[in-house]
Scaffold this motif. Structure first.
Motif: not given
Length: 307
Positions: A178-194, A231-236, A240-244
């Motif tokens: 999931l991280a590889d999918k949204y890392r490129e172009g960050f933060p614009a890549s977050l549009q519609g991201a889970p 929240l971390n459990t669902f991230g695990q 979706g992406l989650f803050p930490a």
């Protein structure tokens, strides 16, 4: 007027049980004995403390006030007995900590490590609950210190003090695919991201929303959580992406299997809340003075207290 604490204790048990019969069973006494002692207490204070409501006894206005004081008296009594039990040959120091469910547990564990480095053995007792619940327990000395992401609310009547420990930067994390999918172009890549985010009553949520808005981003928020551990459990699970905390990226990867996606210029504050008279507790002092430098960026005012 001299207060008979035995009578007060009987009132306290009756108020908790809602019935003289159940209170008598709990105390191992006759119903008549409890009723008589309760009547003597009401006579001595000159107020009716309980009144019947159906099959139960409910508190009068005077009874509600008396119960608040009784709670503090008997909770302190329990703590006194526990503290006396802890005075043994190894001189174990007892520390009861309340951890707000919104505070990242990786941060909380690092803070508690400071208390465990004392030469004297420390017996650690931790409770994790909502902010308001823990604040109530702190105010009646049920816990020694509270670790949380916010100070005492302005205008609070409680004699509780806020100690700013510092702040840390947070970023977005996710399982590797999931991280590889949204890392490129960050933060614009977050549009519609889970995304998995704290609920809006969390102190840091508003800052995250503001940052997303400043980049004109509308991610798909798949879940909002009061409890950071959930929240971390669902991230695990890769939901979706989650803050930490960015400074604890290695811990996040080891414990949750997640890796950084990108940083957010968003900081979360950490406070220790304590009763004024408890601040000399050696383990609390260790927490206040020995923050891990790789995690906490201590402000110049972090060693001061504010009511």
């Amino acid at each position: 007027m001299d207060l008979n604490f035995r009578h007060l204790h009987y009132f306290w048990v009756v108020a908790k049980e809602g019935s003289v019969t159940r209170a008598a069973e709990r105390l191992g006494l006759a119903v008549q004995t409890v009723s008589a002692q309760l009547a003597l207490l009401e006579q001595s204070v000159g107020k009716s403390l309980l009144r019947p409501q159906g099959r139960r006894l409910v508190l009068t206005e005077a009874g509600q006030l008396a119960l608040r004081y009784a709670d503090q008296i008997f909770m302190l009594g329990e703590q006194m007995l526990e503290a006396l039990d802890d005075i043994d040959l190894d001189k174990t120091l007892r520390l009861t900590v309340g951890i707000s469910d919104s505070l990242p547990k990786l941060i909380a564990s690092r803070l508690l490590e400071s208390a465990l480095t004392l030469p004297q053995p420390v017996r650690l007792i931790c409770y994790e609950e909502q902010f308001d619940t823990l604040l109530g327990k702190l105010s009646v000395h049920k816990i020694d210190v509270m670790l949380t992401d916010r100070p005492v609310p302005p205008g609070s009547a409680l004699r509780v003090f806020s100690h700013l420990l510092g702040e840390f930067e947070i970023g977005l994390f996710g399982l590797p695919a999931l991280a590889d999918k949204y890392r490129e172009g960050f933060p614009a890549s977050l549009q519609g991201a889970p995304l998995l985010l704290p609920t809006r009553n969390n102190a840091v949520r508003g800052r995250i929303d503001q940052w997303l808005g400043s980049h004109d981003l509308s991610p798909a928020v798949f879940g909002e959580f009061d409890d950071n551990a959930l929240l971390n459990t669902f991230g695990q699970q890769g939901r979706g992406l989650f803050p930490a905390p960015t400074a604890l990226a290695a811990d996040v990867q080891q414990q949750l299997g997640a890796v950084p996606v990108g940083p957010m210029p968003v900081r979360e504050q950490v406070y220790a809340l304590s009763n004024e008279r408890k601040i000399q507790h050696p383990a609390i002092a260790a927490i206040l003075s020995a923050m891990p430098p790789e995690v906490m960026q201590i402000a110049a005012s972090s060693k001061t207290s504010s009511p």
